[in-house]
Scaffold this motif. Structure first.
Motif, PDB file in Angstrom:
ATOM      1  N   ASP A 351       0.841  -1.197   0.000  1.00 58.73           N
ATOM      2  CA  ASP A 351       0.000   0.000   0.000  1.00 58.73           C
ATOM      3  C   ASP A 351       0.880   1.252   0.000  1.00 58.73           C
ATOM      4  O   ASP A 351       1.894   1.314   0.700  1.00 58.73           O
ATOM      5  CB  ASP A 351      -0.905   0.009   1.235  1.00 58.73           C
ATOM      6  N   GLY A 352       0.471   2.230  -0.788  1.00 55.94           N
ATOM      7  CA  GLY A 352       1.242   3.469  -0.871  1.00 55.94           C
ATOM      8  C   GLY A 352       2.312   3.459  -1.931  1.00 55.94           C
ATOM      9  O   GLY A 352       2.957   4.480  -2.184  1.00 55.94           O
ATOM     10  N   ASP A 353       2.538   2.313  -2.577  1.00 60.15           N
ATOM     11  CA  ASP A 353       3.538   2.235  -3.640  1.00 60.15           C
ATOM     12  C   ASP A 353       3.082   3.093  -4.817  1.00 60.15           C
ATOM     13  O   ASP A 353       2.010   2.865  -5.391  1.00 60.15           O
ATOM     14  CB  ASP A 353       3.718   0.774  -4.071  1.00 60.15           C
ATOM     15  N   ILE A 354       3.872   4.075  -5.200  1.00 63.52           N
ATOM     16  CA  ILE A 354       3.475   4.997  -6.260  1.00 63.52           C
ATOM     17  C   ILE A 354       3.484   4.339  -7.641  1.00 63.52           C
ATOM     18  O   ILE A 354       2.966   4.914  -8.612  1.00 63.52           O
ATOM     19  CB  ILE A 354       4.392   6.237  -6.282  1.00 63.52           C
ATOM     20  N   GLY A 355       4.028   3.135  -7.731  1.00 65.33           N
ATOM     21  CA  GLY A 355       4.092   2.476  -9.031  1.00 65.33           C
ATOM     22  C   GLY A 355       2.900   1.590  -9.333  1.00 65.33           C
ATOM     23  O   GLY A 355       2.820   1.007 -10.421  1.00 65.33           O
ATOM     24  N   ILE A 356       1.945   1.476  -8.409  1.00 63.67           N
ATOM     25  CA  ILE A 356       0.803   0.575  -8.610  1.00 63.67           C
ATOM     26  C   ILE A 356       0.014   0.960  -9.852  1.00 63.67           C
ATOM     27  O   ILE A 356      -0.318   0.112 -10.682  1.00 63.67           O
ATOM     28  CB  ILE A 356      -0.107   0.579  -7.363  1.00 63.67           C
ATOM     29  N   MET A 381      -8.478  -2.525 -12.727  1.00 65.24           N
ATOM     30  CA  MET A 381      -9.251  -2.189 -11.533  1.00 65.24           C
ATOM     31  C   MET A 381      -8.508  -2.540 -10.247  1.00 65.24           C
ATOM     32  O   MET A 381      -8.854  -2.029  -9.174  1.00 65.24           O
ATOM     33  CB  MET A 381     -10.603  -2.880 -11.558  1.00 65.24           C
ATOM     34  N   GLU A 382      -7.493  -3.410 -10.323  1.00 58.69           N
ATOM     35  CA  GLU A 382      -6.701  -3.721  -9.133  1.00 58.69           C
ATOM     36  C   GLU A 382      -6.016  -2.471  -8.599  1.00 58.69           C
ATOM     37  O   GLU A 382      -5.774  -2.355  -7.396  1.00 58.69           O
ATOM     38  CB  GLU A 382      -5.654  -4.804  -9.456  1.00 58.69           C
ATOM     39  N   ALA A 383      -5.693  -1.524  -9.486  1.00 63.99           N
ATOM     40  CA  ALA A 383      -5.120  -0.254  -9.040  1.00 63.99           C
ATOM     41  C   ALA A 383      -6.202   0.722  -8.624  1.00 63.99           C
ATOM     42  O   ALA A 383      -6.091   1.391  -7.596  1.00 63.99           O
ATOM     43  CB  ALA A 383      -4.259   0.354 -10.141  1.00 63.99           C
ATOM     44  N   VAL A 384      -7.294   0.792  -9.400  1.00 67.13           N
ATOM     45  CA  VAL A 384      -8.369   1.737  -9.105  1.00 67.13           C
ATOM     46  C   VAL A 384      -8.955   1.459  -7.718  1.00 67.13           C
ATOM     47  O   VAL A 384      -9.267   2.386  -6.964  1.00 67.13           O
ATOM     48  CB  VAL A 384      -9.466   1.659 -10.182  1.00 67.13           C
ATOM     49  N   ARG A 385      -9.090   0.191  -7.362  1.00 63.85           N
ATOM     50  CA  ARG A 385      -9.691  -0.162  -6.077  1.00 63.85           C
ATOM     51  C   ARG A 385      -8.775   0.161  -4.896  1.00 63.85           C
ATOM     52  O   ARG A 385      -9.226   0.191  -3.758  1.00 63.85           O
ATOM     53  CB  ARG A 385     -10.037  -1.658  -6.065  1.00 63.85           C
ATOM     54  N   PRO A 388      -6.343   6.496  -5.722  1.00 67.69           N
ATOM     55  CA  PRO A 388      -6.256   7.266  -6.973  1.00 67.69           C
ATOM     56  C   PRO A 388      -5.349   6.584  -7.990  1.00 67.69           C
ATOM     57  O   PRO A 388      -4.186   6.294  -7.701  1.00 67.69           O
ATOM     58  CB  PRO A 388      -5.672   8.607  -6.512  1.00 67.69           C
ATOM     59  N   ALA A 389      -5.892   6.309  -9.185  1.00 62.32           N
ATOM     60  CA  ALA A 389      -5.130   5.613 -10.226  1.00 62.32           C
ATOM     61  C   ALA A 389      -5.622   6.090 -11.588  1.00 62.32           C
ATOM     62  O   ALA A 389      -6.304   5.362 -12.310  1.00 62.32           O
ATOM     63  CB  ALA A 389      -5.287   4.101 -10.084  1.00 62.32           C
ATOM     64  N   PRO A 390      -5.287   7.302 -11.968  1.00 58.32           N
ATOM     65  CA  PRO A 390      -5.828   7.870 -13.205  1.00 58.32           C
ATOM     66  C   PRO A 390      -5.447   7.105 -14.464  1.00 58.32           C
ATOM     67  O   PRO A 390      -6.251   6.989 -15.394  1.00 58.32           O
ATOM     68  CB  PRO A 390      -5.257   9.290 -13.218  1.00 58.32           C
ATOM     69  N   GLU A 391      -4.220   6.588 -14.506  1.00 56.34           N
ATOM     70  CA  GLU A 391      -3.786   5.869 -15.710  1.00 56.34           C
ATOM     71  C   GLU A 391      -4.563   4.561 -15.874  1.00 56.34           C
ATOM     72  O   GLU A 391      -5.034   4.235 -16.970  1.00 56.34           O
ATOM     73  CB  GLU A 391      -2.277   5.596 -15.626  1.00 56.34           C
ATOM     74  N   SER A 392      -4.710   3.826 -14.788  1.00 61.83           N
ATOM     75  CA  SER A 392      -5.460   2.565 -14.841  1.00 61.83           C
ATOM     76  C   SER A 392      -6.940   2.824 -15.081  1.00 61.83           C
ATOM     77  O   SER A 392      -7.605   2.077 -15.813  1.00 61.83           O
ATOM     78  CB  SER A 392      -5.268   1.775 -13.544  1.00 61.83           C
ATOM     79  N   ALA A 393      -7.469   3.883 -14.467  1.00 58.74           N
ATOM     80  CA  ALA A 393      -8.876   4.231 -14.682  1.00 58.74           C
ATOM     81  C   ALA A 393      -9.128   4.531 -16.155  1.00 58.74           C
ATOM     82  O   ALA A 393     -10.169   4.136 -16.713  1.00 58.74           O
ATOM     83  CB  ALA A 393      -9.258   5.418 -13.815  1.00 58.74           C
ATOM     84  N   GLY A 417     -16.048   7.641 -12.021  1.00 66.67           N
ATOM     85  CA  GLY A 417     -16.371   8.323 -10.777  1.00 66.67           C
ATOM     86  C   GLY A 417     -15.148   8.594  -9.930  1.00 66.67           C
ATOM     87  O   GLY A 417     -15.030   9.649  -9.280  1.00 66.67           O
ATOM     88  N   SER A 418     -14.190   7.640  -9.939  1.00 60.74           N
ATOM     89  CA  SER A 418     -12.967   7.848  -9.156  1.00 60.74           C
ATOM     90  C   SER A 418     -12.124   8.982  -9.731  1.00 60.74           C
ATOM     91  O   SER A 418     -11.474   9.719  -8.992  1.00 60.74           O
ATOM     92  CB  SER A 418     -12.147   6.548  -9.111  1.00 60.74           C
ATOM     93  N   VAL A 419     -12.129   9.136 -11.057  1.00 57.15           N
ATOM     94  CA  VAL A 419     -11.376  10.217 -11.698  1.00 57.15           C
ATOM     95  C   VAL A 419     -12.038  11.568 -11.434  1.00 57.15           C
ATOM     96  O   VAL A 419     -11.361  12.560 -11.132  1.00 57.15           O
ATOM     97  CB  VAL A 419     -11.266   9.962 -13.216  1.00 57.15           C
ATOM     98  N   ASP A 420     -13.367  11.589 -11.532  1.00 57.89           N
ATOM     99  CA  ASP A 420     -14.108  12.851 -11.397  1.00 57.89           C
ATOM    100  C   ASP A 420     -14.407  13.208  -9.945  1.00 57.89           C
ATOM    101  O   ASP A 420     -14.911  14.323  -9.685  1.00 57.89           O
ATOM    102  CB  ASP A 420     -15.428  12.763 -12.163  1.00 57.89           C
ATOM    103  N   GLY A 421     -14.142  12.286  -9.019  1.00 57.48           N
ATOM    104  CA  GLY A 421     -14.532  12.533  -7.636  1.00 57.48           C
ATOM    105  C   GLY A 421     -16.041  12.537  -7.461  1.00 57.48           C
ATOM    106  O   GLY A 421     -16.583  13.204  -6.573  1.00 57.48           O
ATOM    107  N   ASP A 422     -16.744  11.753  -8.305  1.00 59.89           N
ATOM    108  CA  ASP A 422     -18.205  11.727  -8.330  1.00 59.89           C
ATOM    109  C   ASP A 422     -18.704  10.550  -7.493  1.00 59.89           C
ATOM    110  O   ASP A 422     -18.799   9.414  -7.980  1.00 59.89           O
ATOM    111  CB  ASP A 422     -18.687  11.612  -9.770  1.00 59.89           C
ATOM    112  N   VAL A 423     -19.040  10.826  -6.240  1.00 56.89           N
ATOM    113  CA  VAL A 423     -19.470   9.766  -5.324  1.00 56.89           C
ATOM    114  C   VAL A 423     -20.781   9.133  -5.796  1.00 56.89           C
ATOM    115  O   VAL A 423     -20.959   7.910  -5.723  1.00 56.89           O
ATOM    116  CB  VAL A 423     -19.622  10.324  -3.895  1.00 56.89           C
ATOM    117  N   GLU A 424     -21.703   9.938  -6.284  1.00 59.19           N
ATOM    118  CA  GLU A 424     -22.998   9.412  -6.721  1.00 59.19           C
ATOM    119  C   GLU A 424     -22.840   8.432  -7.879  1.00 59.19           C
ATOM    120  O   GLU A 424     -23.557   7.429  -7.967  1.00 59.19           O
ATOM    121  CB  GLU A 424     -23.918  10.564  -7.131  1.00 59.19           C
TER     122      GLU A 424
END
Length: 556
Positions: A351-356, A381-385, A388-393, A417-424
């Motif tokens: 966790d916290g590895d910037i290369g994920i 999705m292993e990174a998105v979950r 923050p993982a914009p490239e994988s998203a 939603g993860s990219v946009d910060g859209d919780v809904e």
């Protein structure tokens, strides 16, 4: 019924019964061909070649390899078809050297184009899918193709080649071969089946699940008319994979359970690695990691027994990935396939590895390049979950948007939603996943939404009630996993610390009250006073914004 009686007889009595049966029953009387051969042999009667061949075919289908070989070896002048049957009997029993010897003999014995294609495809399959000698296998196919002149046999050869390419990671090359085979196959069932089967695999691997449906139906019909149980098994596998990827978990589970029962899971049999691997994926999606881990362990054992390169390499990687989800670290198996090891490799990063993010995106793209498009969103999705993982998203959004089914649609909504910060938007994805019964993916979405909501409003006292309710939902989902995933539990604990969640004891009391118990009954069960119970309930009401007992049921 005869077999029940036979089990009670010994020695001469059993022989006399078999002698009477062998005299009274013939090959055309509808009796199980393998049983008939056993009765004939036990009575000392002669088994003619035609009866031996029918009995051997049934025995191989039931994994009675020794008996099948016994029957085939009684044939004085074996045909190419007999040698191919004996090849699979030895391969299925783990004797791959003996199988390869018979495979070479079958190719050398073939005289007609049809025999040469039969023997060549059987040996190529052994080399490519079981022995891991893909270069030798495709070289053999090229050599045989140069010798075959009949167009329908060339179509059969091309169809088989396309299927092996699909199953051995050469998906992009398979597309052209499949198209060529389909164009040349004509109307013959025998020539059409390999091309149709390759097309079915191709469409599923590319995520074209809707278009794959009619192709799978056609493949079933062809295989049943041709009485080819091994190809019916292959079609069943691709149908199950399609159903799973569409998010129809109940239907996929029914197919897996039916196939495992038919194969008798108590012993290792063909396709067990594939069926057990699919069963493991279903169990993991439902949150039952213990069952998933057990099934991948069984799948690894099954794949090793029959040297199943394709399914074996995948399930070895998934075996490690599933255990990593449970917090158990396993050594990497060198025989994991590139696709199989992807999720395990990402989960192994701390966790916290910037290369994920970059690593997950890279692995997902490599999966697309290999022709296994349907797995790319799952890998990214292993990174998105994890955060923050914009490239994988971006990979998920690009790839999954072109795939069919509710799961892929939910993945796109989750990633966007993860990219946009859209919780809904992520909440909407979670609801789709909940309706499909995909507990693991729903938990991922709920945690992503929770992290975004906490970052936006953790210091807002008015928003904390909603944050606590979100945290409670995530905690309940995690608790439904067997066992609760350590990473998920750690994320929930970190959020709970920031927003003053009710304590575990308070939540336990609230859960019991929500089930309809009185304070006195709860106090007696937990060996505390009724006042203590009421005090804890009051804290729960305050922290979760509830008006009283009647509102607990909606949350627990």
């Amino acid at each position: 019924y005869v077999e029940v009686i036979r089990a009670r007889l010994i020695g001469e009595e059993s022989r006399r019964l078999c002698s009477k049966l062998a005299t009274a029953v013939g090959p055309d009387d509808g009796v199980d061909p393998a049983l008939l051969c056993r009765w004939l042999l036990d009575s000392g009667a002669t088994v003619d070649d035609a009866t031996a061949r029918r009995g051997a075919a049934v025995a191989i289908g039931r994994w009675e390899n020794d008996f099948a070989l016994q029957l085939l070896e009684r044939i004085e002048t074996p045909t190419v078809a007999d040698l191919v049957q004996a090849q699979w009997a030895r391969a299925n029993d783990g004797d791959v050297d003996g199988a390869e010897r018979l495979a070479r003999q079958a190719v050398d014995t073939a005289t007609s184009d049809a025999e040469l294609v039969d023997a060549g495809l059987a040996r190529a399959e052994l080399l490519i899918l079981q022995l891991g000698r893909a270069v030798d296998g495709y070289a053999l196919i090229d050599e045989i193709r140069s010798r075959v002149t009949q167009p329908e046999q060339i179509a059969r050869l091309d169809g088989g080649t396309a299927l092996y390419m699909r199953m051995s990671g050469r998906g992009l090359l398979a597309a052209k071969v499949t198209e060529a085979a389909a164009g040349a196959a004509g109307t013959s069932d025998d020539t059409r089946l390999p091309a149709v089967l390759a097309d079915a695999f191709g469409k599923v691997f590319l995520g074209e699940y809707d278009a794959a449906g009619p192709v799978i139906v056609e493949a079933y019909e062809l295989a049943e008319r041709l009485r080819q149980p091994h190809n019916i098994v292959r079609i069943s596998i691709v149908e199950t994979l399609r159903t799973l990827m569409l998010g129809q978990l109940d239907a996929a589970e029914a197919l897996v359970d039916q196939s495992l029962r038919a194969a008798d899971v108590s012993s290792v049999r063909p396709a067990h690695a594939a069926w057990l691997g699919l069963g493991a994926e279903l169990a993991a999606l439902r949150g039952d990691l213990l069952t998933a881990g057990r099934r991948t362990a069984e799948a690894v054992r099954a794949a090793a027994h029959v040297d199943d390169i394709g399914a074996g390499g995948f399930v070895r990687g998934e075996h490690r990935a599933i255990h990593r989800e449970m917090g158990i670290i396993l050594e990497r198996d060198p025989t994991e396939s590139p696709v199989g090891r992807c999720r395990a490799e990402i989960r192994a990063l701390p966790d916290g590895d910037i290369g994920i993010d970059a690593r997950a995106a890279e692995l997902a793209r490599s999966t697309v390049a290999a022709g296994y498009v349907q797995w790319a969103p799952w890998i990214a999705m292993e990174a998105v979950r994890r955060g923050p993982a914009p490239e994988s998203a971006a990979v998920v959004i690009e790839v999954a948007a072109g795939l069919d089914g509710a799961l892929c649609e939910a993945y796109v909504e989750h990633a966007q939603g993860s990219v946009d910060g859209d919780v809904e938007r992520i909440d909407a994805a979670a609801e789709v996943l909940a309706a499909a019964g995909v507990l693991a993916l729903e938990l991922d979405a709920r945690l992503t939404a929770l992290d975004l909501a906490v970052d936006a409003a953790a210091d807002d006292d008015g928003a904390r009630v909603e944050l606590r309710r979100r945290t409670l939902v995530a905690r309940q989902l995690a608790d439904r996993h067997l066992p609760p995933p350590p990473r998920s539990m750690a994320r929930i604990a970190a959020v709970a610390e920031r927003i003053e969640m009710p304590s575990d004891r308070q939540l336990e009391i609230a859960r019991l009250v929500a089930e309809g118990r009185t304070s006195k009954e709860v106090a007696a069960e937990l060996v505390v006073s009724s006042r203590t119970v009421d005090n804890h309930l009051a804290a729960v009401y305050r922290l979760l914004g509830l008006g009283g007992r009647s509102e607990l049921t909606d949350l627990f």
